[in-house]
Design a protein around this motif. Structure first.
Motif, PDB file in Angstrom:
ATOM      1  N   ARG A 182      53.416  28.034  28.913  1.00 56.01           N
ATOM      2  CA  ARG A 182      54.655  28.475  28.268  1.00 56.01           C
ATOM      3  C   ARG A 182      55.087  27.308  27.386  1.00 56.01           C
ATOM      4  O   ARG A 182      55.035  26.156  27.807  1.00 56.01           O
ATOM      5  N   TYR A 183      55.524  27.607  26.164  1.00 58.60           N
ATOM      6  CA  TYR A 183      55.821  26.509  25.241  1.00 58.60           C
ATOM      7  C   TYR A 183      56.917  26.946  24.286  1.00 58.60           C
ATOM      8  O   TYR A 183      56.860  28.039  23.714  1.00 58.60           O
ATOM      9  N   LEU A 184      57.908  26.107  24.132  1.00 57.58           N
ATOM     10  CA  LEU A 184      59.016  26.353  23.229  1.00 57.58           C
ATOM     11  C   LEU A 184      59.329  25.041  22.531  1.00 57.58           C
ATOM     12  O   LEU A 184      59.398  23.995  23.184  1.00 57.58           O
ATOM     13  N   VAL A 185      59.498  25.081  21.210  1.00 58.56           N
ATOM     14  CA  VAL A 185      59.881  23.881  20.465  1.00 58.56           C
ATOM     15  C   VAL A 185      61.118  24.212  19.647  1.00 58.56           C
ATOM     16  O   VAL A 185      61.150  25.223  18.950  1.00 58.56           O
ATOM     17  N   LEU A 186      62.109  23.342  19.746  1.00 57.20           N
ATOM     18  CA  LEU A 186      63.352  23.479  19.002  1.00 57.20           C
ATOM     19  C   LEU A 186      63.501  22.289  18.070  1.00 57.20           C
ATOM     20  O   LEU A 186      63.199  21.157  18.448  1.00 57.20           O
ATOM     21  N   GLU A 187      63.973  22.544  16.855  1.00 55.81           N
ATOM     22  CA  GLU A 187      64.298  21.466  15.913  1.00 55.81           C
ATOM     23  C   GLU A 187      65.811  21.405  15.782  1.00 55.81           C
ATOM     24  O   GLU A 187      66.451  22.405  15.449  1.00 55.81           O
ATOM     25  N   LEU A 188      66.377  20.232  16.041  1.00 57.68           N
ATOM     26  CA  LEU A 188      67.820  20.048  15.949  1.00 57.68           C
ATOM     27  C   LEU A 188      68.214  19.558  14.562  1.00 57.68           C
ATOM     28  O   LEU A 188      67.382  19.021  13.815  1.00 57.68           O
ATOM     29  N   ASP A 189      69.479  19.728  14.228  1.00 57.15           N
ATOM     30  CA  ASP A 189      69.973  19.336  12.904  1.00 57.15           C
ATOM     31  C   ASP A 189      69.826  17.856  12.608  1.00 57.15           C
ATOM     32  O   ASP A 189      69.790  17.452  11.453  1.00 57.15           O
ATOM     33  N   ASP A 190      69.755  17.033  13.644  1.00 52.21           N
ATOM     34  CA  ASP A 190      69.676  15.588  13.437  1.00 52.21           C
ATOM     35  C   ASP A 190      68.247  15.079  13.257  1.00 52.21           C
ATOM     36  O   ASP A 190      68.003  13.878  13.233  1.00 52.21           O
ATOM     37  N   GLY A 191      67.270  15.992  13.149  1.00 42.52           N
ATOM     38  CA  GLY A 191      65.882  15.577  12.985  1.00 42.52           C
ATOM     39  C   GLY A 191      65.161  15.352  14.300  1.00 42.52           C
ATOM     40  O   GLY A 191      64.052  14.833  14.313  1.00 42.52           O
ATOM     41  N   SER A 192      65.785  15.749  15.393  1.00 50.67           N
ATOM     42  CA  SER A 192      65.134  15.653  16.694  1.00 50.67           C
ATOM     43  C   SER A 192      64.387  16.947  16.995  1.00 50.67           C
ATOM     44  O   SER A 192      64.764  18.021  16.526  1.00 50.67           O
ATOM     45  N   PHE A 193      63.362  16.816  17.800  1.00 54.55           N
ATOM     46  CA  PHE A 193      62.614  17.970  18.283  1.00 54.55           C
ATOM     47  C   PHE A 193      62.669  17.965  19.802  1.00 54.55           C
ATOM     48  O   PHE A 193      62.617  16.907  20.428  1.00 54.55           O
ATOM     49  N   VAL A 194      62.788  19.137  20.382  1.00 51.92           N
ATOM     50  CA  VAL A 194      62.792  19.313  21.826  1.00 51.92           C
ATOM     51  C   VAL A 194      61.667  20.284  22.163  1.00 51.92           C
ATOM     52  O   VAL A 194      61.629  21.395  21.627  1.00 51.92           O
ATOM     53  N   HIS A 195      60.767  19.842  23.015  1.00 46.01           N
ATOM     54  CA  HIS A 195      59.659  20.684  23.472  1.00 46.01           C
ATOM     55  C   HIS A 195      59.921  21.012  24.940  1.00 46.01           C
ATOM     56  O   HIS A 195      60.199  20.110  25.724  1.00 46.01           O
ATOM     57  N   ILE A 196      59.821  22.265  25.293  1.00 52.89           N
ATOM     58  CA  ILE A 196      59.873  22.680  26.683  1.00 52.89           C
ATOM     59  C   ILE A 196      58.513  23.278  26.999  1.00 52.89           C
ATOM     60  O   ILE A 196      58.082  24.244  26.361  1.00 52.89           O
ATOM     61  N   VAL A 197      57.829  22.657  27.952  1.00 52.24           N
ATOM     62  CA  VAL A 197      56.456  23.025  28.284  1.00 52.24           C
ATOM     63  C   VAL A 197      56.403  23.495  29.727  1.00 52.24           C
ATOM     64  O   VAL A 197      56.883  22.810  30.623  1.00 52.24           O
ATOM     65  N   GLY A 198      55.827  24.651  29.939  1.00 50.21           N
ATOM     66  CA  GLY A 198      55.561  25.155  31.275  1.00 50.21           C
ATOM     67  C   GLY A 198      54.067  25.325  31.443  1.00 50.21           C
ATOM     68  O   GLY A 198      53.405  25.881  30.573  1.00 50.21           O
ATOM     69  N   GLN A 199      53.532  24.798  32.549  1.00 53.61           N
ATOM     70  CA  GLN A 199      52.090  24.876  32.777  1.00 53.61           C
ATOM     71  C   GLN A 199      51.805  25.113  34.249  1.00 53.61           C
ATOM     72  O   GLN A 199      52.476  24.556  35.111  1.00 53.61           O
ATOM     73  N   ASP A 200      50.818  25.930  34.509  1.00 51.71           N
ATOM     74  CA  ASP A 200      50.267  26.108  35.848  1.00 51.71           C
ATOM     75  C   ASP A 200      48.894  25.474  35.835  1.00 51.71           C
ATOM     76  O   ASP A 200      48.034  25.862  35.051  1.00 51.71           O
ATOM     77  N   GLY A 201      48.698  24.479  36.667  1.00 50.25           N
ATOM     78  CA  GLY A 201      47.369  23.887  36.793  1.00 50.25           C
ATOM     79  C   GLY A 201      46.975  22.994  35.640  1.00 50.25           C
ATOM     80  O   GLY A 201      47.736  22.148  35.200  1.00 50.25           O
TER      81      GLY A 201
END
Length: 103
Positions: free
Chosen positions: A38-57
């Motif tokens: 599972r993978y989600l990437v967000l780009e914030l207004d300040d030039g930051s990136f947030v990755h949320i990673v879900g993994q099994d195994g």
């Protein structure tokens, strides 16, 4: 499923490049369709990136992709801040992540 949150800033001059590399990772994930990622990437207004990673195994379902390797290749040079990685626990989830079993 184990989740992690990764956050980092990107140099203004490298925003478009970082965004394009992330988009290629999603194209590769779409083609490979690994069920344990599972993978989600967000780009914030300040030039930051947030990755949320879900993994099994095995994490290589994501990190083994050529597009992911290309994304990480010069990542340190594109960043304006260090990458901060934290394991996270899902406390609440409404239609954002895969359904969670109570446990």
């Amino acid at each position: 499923m184990n989740y992690a949150l990764i956050r980092y800033g990107v140099n203004q001059a490298d925003l478009a490049d970082n965004r394009a590399l992330v988009e290629k990772v999603f194209e590769a994930l779409g083609e490979a369709a690994p069920p344990a990622v599972r993978y989600l990437v967000l780009e914030l207004d300040d030039g930051s990136f947030v990755h949320i990673v879900g993994q099994d195994g095995d994490s290589s379902a994501l990190t083994g992709l050529a597009a992911f390797k290309a994304f990480t290749e010069n990542h340190a040079e594109r960043r304006s801040t260090p990458a901060m990685r934290s394991p996270v626990k899902v406390v609440g989830n409404y239609r954002m992540l895969a359904d969670q079993k109570a446990g």
